[in-house]
Design a protein around this motif. Structure first.
Motif, PDB file in Angstrom:
ATOM      1  N   PRO A 106       0.836  -1.203   0.000  1.00 25.24           N
ATOM      2  CA  PRO A 106       0.000   0.000   0.000  1.00 25.24           C
ATOM      3  C   PRO A 106       0.871   1.253   0.000  1.00 25.24           C
ATOM      4  O   PRO A 106       1.983   1.255   0.533  1.00 25.24           O
ATOM      5  CB  PRO A 106      -0.795  -0.124   1.302  1.00 25.24           C
ATOM      6  N   ARG A 107       0.342   2.309  -0.599  1.00 23.26           N
ATOM      7  CA  ARG A 107       1.069   3.580  -0.676  1.00 23.26           C
ATOM      8  C   ARG A 107       0.280   4.650   0.066  1.00 23.26           C
ATOM      9  O   ARG A 107      -0.893   4.885  -0.230  1.00 23.26           O
ATOM     10  CB  ARG A 107       1.249   4.000  -2.134  1.00 23.26           C
ATOM     11  N   LEU A 108       0.916   5.302   1.018  1.00 22.07           N
ATOM     12  CA  LEU A 108       0.276   6.342   1.805  1.00 22.07           C
ATOM     13  C   LEU A 108       0.972   7.674   1.552  1.00 22.07           C
ATOM     14  O   LEU A 108       2.200   7.771   1.668  1.00 22.07           O
ATOM     15  CB  LEU A 108       0.324   6.009   3.292  1.00 22.07           C
ATOM     16  N   ALA A 109       0.190   8.689   1.212  1.00 23.30           N
ATOM     17  CA  ALA A 109       0.739  10.025   0.989  1.00 23.30           C
ATOM     18  C   ALA A 109       0.569  10.865   2.246  1.00 23.30           C
ATOM     19  O   ALA A 109      -0.483  10.828   2.891  1.00 23.30           O
ATOM     20  CB  ALA A 109       0.039  10.696  -0.192  1.00 23.30           C
ATOM     21  N   ILE A 145       6.165  -2.571   5.208  1.00 20.53           N
ATOM     22  CA  ILE A 145       4.746  -2.886   5.051  1.00 20.53           C
ATOM     23  C   ILE A 145       4.013  -1.899   4.149  1.00 20.53           C
ATOM     24  O   ILE A 145       2.907  -2.180   3.696  1.00 20.53           O
ATOM     25  CB  ILE A 145       4.031  -2.967   6.412  1.00 20.53           C
ATOM     26  N   CYS A 146       4.610  -0.734   3.873  1.00 17.39           N
ATOM     27  CA  CYS A 146       3.960   0.231   2.991  1.00 17.39           C
ATOM     28  C   CYS A 146       4.987   1.220   2.454  1.00 17.39           C
ATOM     29  O   CYS A 146       6.084   1.349   2.998  1.00 17.39           O
ATOM     30  CB  CYS A 146       2.841   0.982   3.722  1.00 17.39           C
ATOM     31  N   ASP A 147       4.644   1.901   1.364  1.00 14.76           N
ATOM     32  CA  ASP A 147       5.435   3.008   0.853  1.00 14.76           C
ATOM     33  C   ASP A 147       4.876   4.307   1.420  1.00 14.76           C
ATOM     34  O   ASP A 147       3.664   4.402   1.675  1.00 14.76           O
ATOM     35  CB  ASP A 147       5.365   3.074  -0.675  1.00 14.76           C
ATOM     36  N   LEU A 148       5.729   5.290   1.596  1.00 13.40           N
ATOM     37  CA  LEU A 148       5.303   6.608   2.056  1.00 13.40           C
ATOM     38  C   LEU A 148       5.676   7.647   1.006  1.00 13.40           C
ATOM     39  O   LEU A 148       6.794   7.629   0.483  1.00 13.40           O
ATOM     40  CB  LEU A 148       5.956   6.961   3.391  1.00 13.40           C
ATOM     41  N   ILE A 149       4.743   8.541   0.698  1.00 16.34           N
ATOM     42  CA  ILE A 149       4.986   9.602  -0.277  1.00 16.34           C
ATOM     43  C   ILE A 149       4.844  10.943   0.432  1.00 16.34           C
ATOM     44  O   ILE A 149       3.746  11.337   0.839  1.00 16.34           O
ATOM     45  CB  ILE A 149       4.007   9.521  -1.463  1.00 16.34           C
ATOM     46  N   VAL A 190      -3.229  -0.359   6.909  1.00 12.62           N
ATOM     47  CA  VAL A 190      -2.285  -0.944   5.954  1.00 12.62           C
ATOM     48  C   VAL A 190      -2.542  -2.443   5.805  1.00 12.62           C
ATOM     49  O   VAL A 190      -2.603  -2.974   4.687  1.00 12.62           O
ATOM     50  CB  VAL A 190      -0.834  -0.692   6.398  1.00 12.62           C
ATOM     51  N   GLU A 191      -2.721  -3.131   6.912  1.00 10.14           N
ATOM     52  CA  GLU A 191      -2.957  -4.575   6.847  1.00 10.14           C
ATOM     53  C   GLU A 191      -4.301  -4.883   6.190  1.00 10.14           C
ATOM     54  O   GLU A 191      -4.420  -5.848   5.439  1.00 10.14           O
ATOM     55  CB  GLU A 191      -2.885  -5.177   8.242  1.00 10.14           C
TER      56      GLU A 191
END
Length: 334
Positions: A26-29, A111-115, A237-238
């Motif tokens: 998942p990608r979170l901005a 566990i995730c990407d951060l933007i 995220v999960e």
């Protein structure tokens, strides 16, 4: 594979694209107005010892963080990759850059990407610079000052965001330590629920500097508000990872279907959206990936996939870890 009565048949090539899209992180901005605490939040989530200090400057295009140790690069408007020297960030052409890709070995990035995005109210950054990052994101952490939270300018910008982001987004009320009186905090949360509740999964007042300074003091960590926020963040995220895994189970492939027949996918698409088309992506979405975005209700739940979580907020399975039941709230779908 699912039962043929409920599954959708696609070509083997399309299935592989679906499989790749379903398995990506998942990608979170991180978004908000100028000086709303995004850089401090990034330090909290990633750890100041893993975050390259050069990329916390405000006048930068979106910075996309992934787990790893590869060299950073810049993606221009045409989608071409260019090497980038983070020690000379002044040489980065902001208006001609879609985003900067940076790799670092922070636990949260497993566990995730951060933007990280520039402030939406920064007079030196055109709106189209941060808008380029929106269509890459699966969810948003929106930062707003607790003492002047959710201004009209913020409401106007968020109201134009894709509704698909609502179910995976959190509103973070930064500098919560400035709310000295409990009645002020209660009044603020009531207003936020009334004005912005429909846009986010939840809202959390957090004193970010206190959270960073808490170190291994768990009581201070909880008192800062960070424990409740990060626990909910990990849950989102999960949940997104489980949803993607379940979506894949709704498809099966047939080797006899030619990859030159995209109608096999189009027949199951939703009606065309009336929203403006997003800017071209440096990682263009295939029709199969579009199906992953459009099909939001999984038919069954996959087993959660846990990565290596930040030291203070790791959720221990079957033990007496620092688990907190999430604040009860129904998921809001666009």
């Amino acid at each position: 594979m699912s039962n043929s009565k409920t599954s959708r048949t696609v070509s083997e090539a399309a299935y592989k694209r679906l499989e790749k899209a379903a398995k990506r992180k998942p990608r979170l901005a991180l978004m908000g107005e100028f000086s709303a605490g995004k850089s401090t939040l990034m330090n909290l989530l990633m750890g100041t010892d893993t975050l390259p200090t050069q990329v916390t400057a405000t006048q930068l295009p979106p910075v996309w963080f992934k787990y790893g140790s590869s060299e950073p690069y810049r993606v221009d408007i045409q989608g071409k990759h260019h090497s980038v020297d983070l020690s000379n960030i002044d040489d980065i052409p902001v208006a001609q850059t879609r985003y900067i890709q940076v790799y670092t070995e922070a636990d949260i990035l497993e566990i995730c990407d951060l933007i990280d995005t520039p402030g939406i109210s920064d007079p030196n950054i055109p709106a189209e610079v941060w808008e380029r990052a929106v269509h890459h994101a699966d969810g948003v952490i929106w930062c707003t000052h607790a003492t002047q939270a959710w201004r009209q300018s913020e409401n106007a910008v968020w109201g134009a965001m894709p509704k698909r982001l609502y179910e995976n987004s959190l509103l973070l009320l930064t500098r919560a330590d400035k709310l000295v009186r409990e009645e002020d905090k209660v009044r603020l949360l009531k207003r936020i629920d009334r004005e912005a509740g429909k846009y986010f999964q939840d809202r959390y007042p957090v004193a970010l500097l206190e959270a960073i300074g808490a170190g291994d003091d768990y009581e201070k960590w909880v008192a800062s508000g960070a424990d409740a926020f990060v626990t909910r963040l990990i849950e989102i995220v999960e949940q997104k990872r489980q949803t993607r895994a379940a979506l894949l189970d709704r498809y099966r492939y047939n080797r006899d279907i030619s990859v030159s027949r995209p109608s096999q996918l189009r027949n199951h698409s939703k009606p065309a959206s009336t929203e403006p088309a997003p800017a071209p992506s440096a990682e263009p979405q295939t029709p199969a990936e579009n199906q992953v975005h459009e099909l939001e209700q999984p038919q069954k739940t996959a087993e959660p996939q846990r990565g290596v979580l930040p030291r203070r907020v790791a959720v221990k399975q079957g033990g007496s870890g620092r688990q907190r039941p999430p604040r009860s709230q129904e998921s809001r779908l666009a």
